[in-house]
Structure formats: C-alpha cells, structure tokens
Design a protein around this motif. Structure first.
Motif, PDB file in Angstrom:
ATOM      1  N   PHE B 167       0.836  -1.208   0.000  1.00  0.00           N
ATOM      2  CA  PHE B 167       0.000   0.000   0.000  1.00  0.00           C
ATOM      3  C   PHE B 167       0.873   1.262   0.000  1.00  0.00           C
ATOM      4  O   PHE B 167       0.498   2.274  -0.605  1.00  0.00           O
ATOM      5  CB  PHE B 167      -0.972  -0.024   1.173  1.00  0.00           C
ATOM      6  N   GLY B 326       3.162  -1.623  -6.133  1.00  0.00           N
ATOM      7  CA  GLY B 326       2.086  -1.985  -5.217  1.00  0.00           C
ATOM      8  C   GLY B 326       1.553  -3.389  -5.437  1.00  0.00           C
ATOM      9  O   GLY B 326       0.763  -3.890  -4.642  1.00  0.00           O
ATOM     10  N   ALA B 330      -2.150  -3.750  -4.112  1.00  0.00           N
ATOM     11  CA  ALA B 330      -2.562  -2.353  -4.276  1.00  0.00           C
ATOM     12  C   ALA B 330      -3.201  -2.089  -5.636  1.00  0.00           C
ATOM     13  O   ALA B 330      -3.984  -1.146  -5.772  1.00  0.00           O
ATOM     14  CB  ALA B 330      -1.363  -1.430  -4.082  1.00  0.00           C
TER      15      ALA B 330
END
Ligand SMILES: [Zn+2]
Lengths: 145, 384
Positions: B167, B326, B330
C-alpha cells in the motif's frame, strides 16, 4: 441399514462404512501405490488406469488448518448454511502413508488447533441440510493419544 | 543463447487499474495499446504481429476494430492468470524466430464486483465439496501459508509487512487502485478472513489493461530511447505433488512448483542468476504468496524471507525491492492484465522512469513472476 445410510451421507461415493464407523473412500494405484481422494479412475502420478477403491485410514495428523470466518457463497454452499453461519475450521489431515485429505474440522477455536495434533474421522450434519451427514475430523482426546 | 537477448521492450502503455464504470475491458486494452505505440513512437500499422487476451472481458482481437483493420496476425490468448505471460511467450518466440520484427502484446480484464464464484462441477469435483464449505480460494491461500509459516518460521508481522509495503508503494503509483497507506497494526487488526490472513492481506478482482511493444534486431535501436531487453520468458504448469487450489486431497510426496521450474528456466536462458536481480515483481494474490514466491523463484532461501522482510530489504529503498508498483495487493487483479503489469513496472524501473516510486539504487536486472490457478506460472528476466 444400507438404504438408511445412503440417504444420510452427502455422497456415498465419497463416504462409506456406517454412520457409527464411517470410512472415506479413496483409490490406490496398482502400479505405483499412489493414493488419491476422492476415488479417481486413473492415477494422477503415473497415468495408469489400474486403480482400485480403498477405504482410507481414519486417524492422522493435522497438516495445516484455517478458520473459515465468513459465510461461503451459495451455491455452491447450501443456502441454509449461510443463514445459520458460524465460523468453522478447515484443515488437511495427513493419513500416514496415504494422502493428505481436506476436511471440515469440528474445532473452530484457533487457540485449540495445532499443526501435528492427532485427528480422527467423524461425521457432522451438513450445514443447511441437517438430514444429511458429511465428514469432518475431530481432535483425538488427550486420553486416547 | 537462443537469441533472446536480441528482443527488447520498446514501448509500454497502461490503463489505470481499479474500477472504471462506463469503460469496457476492450476499450481499456485499446487505450493501453495506443499508449504503448506512442511510447515506441510508432503506429498500429507498424505492428506485424500481435497477441493478447483477457479472462473475462472479451477477445483481444476484437480491439483491432478500435485500433484499425491492418490485417495483422493476431493470436487471442485465454489462459487464466498466465494470459499475459502466454501472449508474451508467443510474441517473443515470433520475434526470435524472425517471423516478426515489431510485435504488440496486450492484456486486459474487467471483473464484476464479487467475481470468482467457482462451482465444484466446473473443476471436476463432486457437489459435496462446495456444500461442505470447502470451495473457497481464500481457504486455500490460508492453508498453504499456515503450513509454510510453521515449517519456515514466518511470523504474522511479516505477512502484515508485505501488505503495508504494497500500500505504501501503491500510494506512489497513479495507476494503482488502493492508494491509502496502512500500518502493520491496522492490517493485523483488520477483519480476519481465513486465519492467518486478514482482509487487507488479500487482493481483489479488478479492472485494468497493459500493452507492450517488442522489437528485434536493428528495430530495437531505431525505436527505443532506452531498450529494455527481454532476456528470457519461461512458462510452466504444475506437476504431480504441487499444492494447488480446490484440492480435496494432496499427495504426501511433494514436487517443485510451476513457479520454481519457470524461474529456473528463465534464469538459465538469460544466463543471469537470481542474485543479480535488482528489482522484481512477483505474484502477491495475498501476502503469503509474496513470501512463498520469493523463495520459489530463487530470490532468497526458504525461511530467509522473515529476516529479509523484517529488515526492509524488499521495500523501495532496500536491497531487493519487490512489487514496487504496489503489486496485486494495491493494484487489484484484472487477471489478463496482471502479468504484463509486472513487466510494465520493471521496464519503468530499468529505464529510470518510475517517478515517485523509482528505486533509488542503480537497476540493471529485473525479474517478473506471475502465478495462477490451477498451477501455471510465467517468469521473465529483463535487462538494460
Ligand atoms: Zn500410479
């Protein structure tokens, strides 16, 4: 007796024995001795079709575990099981010299599950279909280990 | 050498990952393709071979009607999580063989909310398996990492650190979906999904598209500002003994995973070892997957992940930055686009064009690994 049993089991191809002494039905390869569960028509290891049904061991060790914390989607879960959802344990049980079998566990408290603990086959009602039974594994009581 | 050192990525394009109402998967694929072409400074007419696909958002070659009907040979790929890797393998082979000089690969997807609702019958399993409550991918991931943690001494904190890194990197990536940093404590304290994995340790099905332009020989130097050579691409499926999703049983005898085998071949063909890798993107469907794949690819030893991740070595500023964009955690996982996203990110990092998330050290060797059900893996080695 047999008819009663077959109405009760979730799938008689998968669970044999009796309600008091159930057995999981797998298969064993005559060529390479590989054991599978459920029963298969050919051997996934050596491709032989000389494969026969076999009742698997009823005791083993917990190889891995998790707790199913949210209700699975229905289908494939039964709708009634979602409505009355309670978290349940799931694990692989290593049946010595045979195979690791995936199953529900009767224990759903993460504090009481430990890799390597002895487990034994039992039957539990199918969530959402209480007239049917499915297989599960339960911890072997301390006194019997 | 197979001549693979002669093939390079000369253009990359991406459509942001996430949720994009009103845009079809095919449109996202066409947008990514136009961006990749523009990055290479060419047009769709210059492409003499193309391959691509999606898992759930249509046939890639339908997008030729959006890009223009040039008669280009286009191979549609539909190979689950290995869709992008398969398209790349195919294009690479066409270029190496000399059958094409400039190729485009594209991967895209658009999964509806709450997608992935598999039925046992589709997987050759009896209905009892689903009725009993065993037909869940999250359970499989949890069971696999739970065992691995016990065998190799991996902690819950390490699982959480994988997610918090994802993240943090996603927050620096304008094309990521989840861009809010989360602390290790927030991740560990989140809703438990399947022990030991909490809500933020899983990626979600999403949307997005990626395209790459590849070229060979003299065309590489004509087209690329900074050529990123595709030194190898390897693709493998599972063997008897590998532990895969939806397995009512698994053999006691274990086998090397599809990832181990694909990675070993990719490194061997490239003539480069895992120890030479400067930056890598590896499949992180959930935190545990990143941990296990780090060792399966050879980037570290089994069990070494605990000290590696705890020490920050896999963060952007670390010795071995992992999933710098990510990752799936993410970016979400549009299946057809995921594998190519990894290559896209490595290309940016090797070119030094990754902006806010550029790895601070010099990067010359990159590696990617995609993995998916029911046991397929594709790996690449890229160099500048
Ligand atoms: Zn056999």
């Amino acid at each position: 007796m047999t008819e009663t049993r077959q109405r009760l089991m979730i799938d008689p191809e998968v669970i044999g024995g009796t309600a008091q002494a159930p057995r999981l039905i797998g298969s064993v390869c005559a060529r390479c001795a590989t054991v599978t569960f459920p029963r298969q028509r050919s051997c996934p290891r050596c491709t032989s079709e000389d494969v026969h049904p076999r009742e698997l061991a009823t005791r083993g060790e917990l190889w891995s575990w998790t707790i199913q914390c949210f209700p699975p989607k229905a289908p494939p879960y039964l709708p009634g099981g979602v409505e009355e959802f309670e978290p349940y344990g799931v694990g692989y049980i290593e049946l010595p010299g045979e195979v690791r079998v995936e199953a529900r566990l009767t224990e759903s408290d993460p504090e009481r599950l430990r890799i390597g603990m002895p487990m034994e086959l039992t039957l539990v009602p199918v969530p959402g279909a209480p007239d049917k039974l499915t297989f599960a594994f339960e911890p072997v009581p301390e006194a019997e280990r | 050498m197979s001549g693979g050192g002669d093939v390079a990525v000369v253009g990359v394009g991406i459509h942001a990952f996430g949720r994009h109402d009103g845009v079809t998967g095919l449109e996202m694929g066409a947008i990514a393709a136009r961006r990749a072409l523009a990055d290479a400074g060419i047009t769709w007419q210059d492409i003499d071979f193309a391959a691509g696909g999606s898992d759930a958002a249509g046939n890639a070659d339908t997008s030729v009607s959006m890009l223009g009907l040039t008669g280009v040979p286009f191979i549609n790929v539909k190979n689950g999580c290995a869709t992008g890797g398969t398209a790349l393998t195919t294009a690479h082979a066409m270029l190496v063989s000399g059958a094409a000089e400039v190729a485009l690969v594209v991967g895209f997807d658009k999964h509806p909310r709450g997608a992935f609702n598999p039925l046992p019958e589709e997987w050759g399993i009896g209905s009892w398996y689903g009725e009993t409550g065993l037909m869940l991918t999250t359970q499989f991931f949890a069971l696999k990492i739970q065992r691995y943690m016990a065998e190799y001494g991996i902690s819950d904190s390490t699982l959480a650190k994988v997610a918090s890194k994802a993240f943090a990197n996603g927050a620096r990536n304008e094309n990521a979906w989840r861009r809010t940093p989360l602390s290790e404590a927030e991740i560990l304290g989140a809703r438990m999904v399947n022990h030991p994995l909490t809500q933020y340790m899983f990626c979600s099905p999403g949307e997005g598209a990626v395209a790459l332009v590849l070229a060979r020989g003299s065309r590489v130097r004509e087209l690329a500002r900074v050529p990123v050579y595709l030194r190898s691409v390897a693709f493998r499926t599972r063997r008897f003994g590998s532990f895969e999703v939806f397995s009512p049983s698994i053999p006691i005898e274990s086998a090397p995973s599809a990832t181990s085998e694909a990675a070993a071949v990719a490194f061997e063909e490239a003539g480069i070892g895992p120890g030479d890798v400067d930056v890598a993107q590896i499949q992180d469907t959930e935190s545990g997957a990143e941990v296990m794949h780090l060792a399966e690819t050879g980037l570290c030893e089994h069990g070494e992940q605990e000290s590696l991740i705890q020490s920050g070595a896999t963060e952007l500023g670390g010795r071995l930055p992992i999933n710098t964009d990510g990752g799936c955690l993410a970016c979400g996982e549009p299946i057809g686009a995921s594998g190519l996203r990894q290559v896209h990110e490595v290309v940016l990092q090797l070119r030094g064009e990754a902006g806010e998330r550029q790895v601070p050290k010099e990067c010359r060797v990159g590696f990617t690994q995609v993995y998916g059900a029911p046991g397929v893996s594709a790996c690449t080695v890229l160099t500048v």
